[in-house]
Enzyme design. Structure first.
Site, PDB file in Angstrom:
ATOM      1  N   THR A 290       0.860  -1.197   0.000  1.00 55.29           N
ATOM      2  CA  THR A 290       0.000   0.000   0.000  1.00 55.29           C
ATOM      3  C   THR A 290       0.884   1.230   0.000  1.00 55.29           C
ATOM      4  OG1 THR A 290       0.013   0.387   2.396  1.00 55.29           O
ATOM      5  CG2 THR A 290      -1.622  -1.170   1.524  1.00 55.29           C
ATOM      6  N   ASP A 291       0.282   2.370  -0.244  1.00 59.90           N
ATOM      7  CA  ASP A 291       1.000   3.620   0.003  1.00 59.90           C
ATOM      8  C   ASP A 291       0.918   3.906   1.511  1.00 59.90           C
ATOM      9  OD1 ASP A 291       2.411   5.959  -0.244  1.00 59.90           O
ATOM     10  OD2 ASP A 291       1.268   6.699  -1.946  1.00 59.90           O
ATOM     11  N   TYR A 292       1.584   4.958   1.917  1.00 62.93           N
ATOM     12  CA  TYR A 292       1.756   5.329   3.331  1.00 62.93           C
ATOM     13  C   TYR A 292       0.406   5.401   4.071  1.00 62.93           C
ATOM     14  CZ  TYR A 292       4.632   7.575   6.940  1.00 62.93           C
ATOM     15  OH  TYR A 292       5.342   7.873   8.075  1.00 62.93           O
TER      16      TYR A 292
END
Ligand code: BGC
Length: 770
Positions: A290-292
């Site tokens: 995932t992104d942050y």
């Protein structure tokens, strides 16, 4: 919304013959060996240990959200960390890895990542600038150097390439990608993956690429970061998806989800995207991160509480959770409650272990922790020389009236502007590893370049880069932009005085590095007013003014284009910018960069891109307004500077466009050729561009699409014939049934120096519809 997602998921799944589909490769001996190793390892793993592998924590200060990982050491000891990022240097990475391989039950090594986006310590131009070189070998080499340095510093995974197509200059992250074009973006995506990964991921100097941000992040509404996207399948398949696919086909080992929602379902919970498209249709075998904190953000998207969204995300196809720890804290409970199947966790865990295996970490967890390499391979002189060369090739000469440039190395130059004497501003967004404190400023670079031949007068000219409130927001992570607390009139008057003493004025203006990049969207994309007032005052002196423009996005430069004699767009050029700018200003290097994003006349034209559709009411040729036609009352449809545009200190003449035949059948090819002559007095490079238009289609087709390009170098008076092969492949597109087809009929081919200034010819593809 849900019904709609399932409807088009169904279209995508049940349509046959989608060329995105991959062919199955036979299982190799190496794969079998890996399979046995991982099966064996996983047979020993508890559910907690498997979930631990899905957890990615940050180990450094470089964060892009409010959450920061805590108690990392304890978590590693408990087997709760599969990967870490933003921790660098062999000694620190070794320390963390030692805990993982000595103090946990199964001794599973950690994968270490970082945002190595445009170089490592040797920083290259921002990706948008890099693209303007149109030189794939050069771009690949920048990624190779980045991987060499980053792997010497302990890293084995990079969150790059960022391949999001963007056509909206308001979006700050347009600086991180290759621009607006699908074809060029796909070529660059491949080059970067090759550069990072080489041909063997297990080599000590290669690293695993992570393609991002999947998907459509560059199409966020109104150019506002993290905003919603909503897109037709036509646009998605034909324009936005191909670069992700190209990067994966080039072998990228991982992919990152995007923050945005897509047609109502956030990417990080979008099963259609991550399972139906990515796995089933494209056959992707790597892992999805995932992104942050993107899993946690599903709560704000409105999809449920942390346990619900974590289960949703895993079930949709995410394998690794970045920073938020939703997987770590809730998945076991979800298994117990029957909300998540253990097989899903097994699958995610296996993919992450496979990545570690391919990186050679099971064989030697310290493969990338070599202090000696860190000392000798980072910031090597040849890396810096290359960074200088690349920067000069990324600059785009937008205007050069009366040959104002190149400058002569005599007399007096007034170097004015808030960006003239800052080194830290040079590398641009995502230069977390750059040695900002030791990056030279343009003033220093100019002084070195001219020695005692030229007198350089320097003035700030502007007391701020933008108005005070703006400056505060845009320089939150401040990069050493000098300020002057005296009243604006005084600072400008001082600059004007210096300008009057000079033969030529070089004005270093534009954006500070934090005015583009993540969370840096703008609705006004002009040079900030405070700097414009300075520019106006400098022009009033009557001295020739050269605008050296720093920017991370296309700016609206209508006024400047009408009033300033020369404009050199230098973007953010990396570590060697200070040397590269004088190289071009003084003509040591002849500029050859060409824009990969359209520069609009004003912000209201956005999104503006060359490969637009014709519409049912196109404007008549040569007009800029006509009632009941697709246009505006107050501005023409034309860009200020079109895609592909860029000047040189020499001139090129195009002639003799030829096509080898007027029609061809599938299986055959047409050769389109053109002659290019250097009609000026110095050697120069030119990017020859090929565009095709499908004149009649079963769905609407763009007025032009880039399908080929070649960068050539010509001596004064020299001519070359450049030829492009056109086959059925170049004519294919996704039709409404999402089949990738070339439809028989008439086409136009355009060849020229940019997407506007072209020569054209017509040809036909002959074949009966089935
Ligand atoms: C960005 C990503 C980046 C990640 C890790 C996020 O905010 O969107 O591009 O890779 O942070 O630093």
């Amino acid at each position: 919304m849900k019904t709609r997602i399932y409807t088009w998921a169904a279209i995508a799944l049940f349509s046959t013959n989608i060329s995105f589909a991959q062919t199955k490769k036979p299982v190799s001996t190496a794969d079998k060996k890996m399979d046995t190793f991982i099966k064996n390892l996983m047979s020993k793993m508890t559910l907690d240990e498997k979930i631990g592998q899905l957890n990615l924590l940050t180990g450094g200060e470089a964060t892009t959200g409010s959450v920061v990982s805590t108690d990392v050491e304890t978590k590693i000891k408990k087997g709760q960390v599969g990967g870490m990022f933003s921790l660098t240097t062999p000694s620190r990475i070794r320390k963390a890895q030692e805990i993982a391989v000595n103090q946990t039950r199964l001794k599973i090594p950690i994968i270490f990542g970082q945002d190595v986006i445009h170089g490592y310590k040797t920083t290259f131009p921002i990706p948008l600038a890099l693209a303007c070189t149109w030189d794939m070998a050069m771009i690949e080499k920048t990624a190779r150097i980045a991987a060499t340095e980053a792997s010497a510093d302990g890293l084995n995974w990079t969150f790059s390439p960022m391949v999001d197509i963007s056509r909206d200059a308001r979006w700050g992250r347009i600086s991180e990608g290759s621009g607006e074009d699908t074809f060029l973006g796909s070529e660059i995506a491949k080059a970067m993956v090759k550069g990072y990964q080489g041909d063997d991921l297990a080599k000590y100097n290669t690293m695993m690429a992570c393609v991002k941000h999947f998907a459509l992040y560059g199409a966020s509404e109104a150019g506002r970061d993290y905003n919603t996207t909503d897109m037709s399948l036509d646009r998605m398949y034909n324009e936005y998806l191909p670069p992700y696919k190209a990067a994966l086909d080039a072998g990228a080992g991982s992919i990152m989800t995007s923050f945005n929602d897509i047609n109502g379902v956030p990417a990080t919970a979008n099963k259609w995207l991550m399972t139906d498209l990515l796995r089933k249709e494209w056959g992707f075998k790597g892992f999805v991160v995932t992104d942050y904190t993107a899993v946690n953000e599903l709560i704000d998207h409105g999809l449920g509480d942390l346990q619900t969204v974590s289960a949703l995300s895993l079930n949709a196809g995410v394998d690794m959770d970045m920073v938020g720890e939703g997987f770590l804290t809730t998945l076991k409970k979800s298994v117990q409650e029957g909300k998540v199947k253990i097989e899903k966790i097994d699958q995610a865990c296996r993919l992450i272990l496979e990545a570690k295996y391919k990186l050679g970490l099971f064989e030697d967890p310290f493969r990338y922790c070599n202090e000696e390499r860190a000392k000798t391979e980072i910031l090597k002189p040849e890396h810096l020389d290359y960074a200088r060369k690349v920067a000069t090739e990324s600059f785009v000469l937008l205007k050069n009236e009366n040959n104002t440039l190149p400058l002569k190395k005599t007399g007096t130059i007034a170097l004015i502007g808030p960006l003239a004497n800052t080194g830290a501003n040079m590398p641009g967004t995502w230069s977390v590893n750059s040695d900002l404190a030791n990056t030279k400023s343009l003033l220093e670079g100019m002084q070195t370049a001219v020695g005692s031949d030229v007198k350089i007068l320097h003035g700030l000219g502007s007391n701020l880069i933008a108005d005070a409130k703006y400056q505060e927001r845009a320089t939150m992570f401040a990069r050493d932009i000098p300020r002057d607390n005296r009243p604006e009139e005084v600072v400008i008057a001082e600059a004007v005085k210096l300008a009057k003493q000079a033969d030529v004025v070089v004005a270093a203006l534009g954006e500070s590095s934090e005015m583009s990049g993540e969370a840096s969207s703008r609705t006004d994309i002009e040079i900030p007013a405070i700097q414009k007032r300075l520019l106006q005052a400098l022009l009033k002196t009557g001295k020739p003014v050269v605008l050296v423009l720093f920017t991370g996005r296309p700016l609206a430069l209508k006024w400047e284009s009408e009033n300033v004699p020369a404009i050199l767009n230098v973007w953010f050029g990396g570590t060697e910018t200070a040397n590269a700018i004088p190289d071009v200003l003084f003509g040591v290097v002849n500029p050859s960069g060409k824009l990969t994003t359209t520069f609009p006349q004003n912000v209201g034209q956005l999104p503006l891109y060359y490969a637009h559709k014709n519409t049912g009411r196109p404007l008549e040729e040569g007009k800029w307004f006509s009632k009941f036609r697709s246009n505006y009352l107050d501005v023409s449809n034309d860009p200020l500077y079109p895609f592909g545009y860029g000047l040189s200190y020499t001139t090129f003449a195009y002639s003799n466009l030829k096509i080898s035949k007027n029609s061809f059948k599938p299986g055959e090819a047409i050769i389109a050729s053109v002659e290019i002559k250097n009609t000026g007095a110095i050697e120069g490079k030119e990017v020859v561009q090929l565009y095709i238009q499908d004149l009649v289609g079963s769905s609407t087709r763009p007025v032009k699409e880039l399908k080929g390009f070649e960068k050539i170098s010509l001596k004064p008076g020299e001519s070359k014939t450049v030829s492009f092969k056109i086959t059925e492949e170049e004519l294919k597109f996704y039709n409404t049934a999402l089949k990738f087809v070339a439809e028989p009929g008439d086409f136009k081919v355009y060849i020229g120096a940019n997407s506007r200034d072209v020569m054209e010819a017509k040809f036909a593809l002959t074949r009966k519809f089935k």
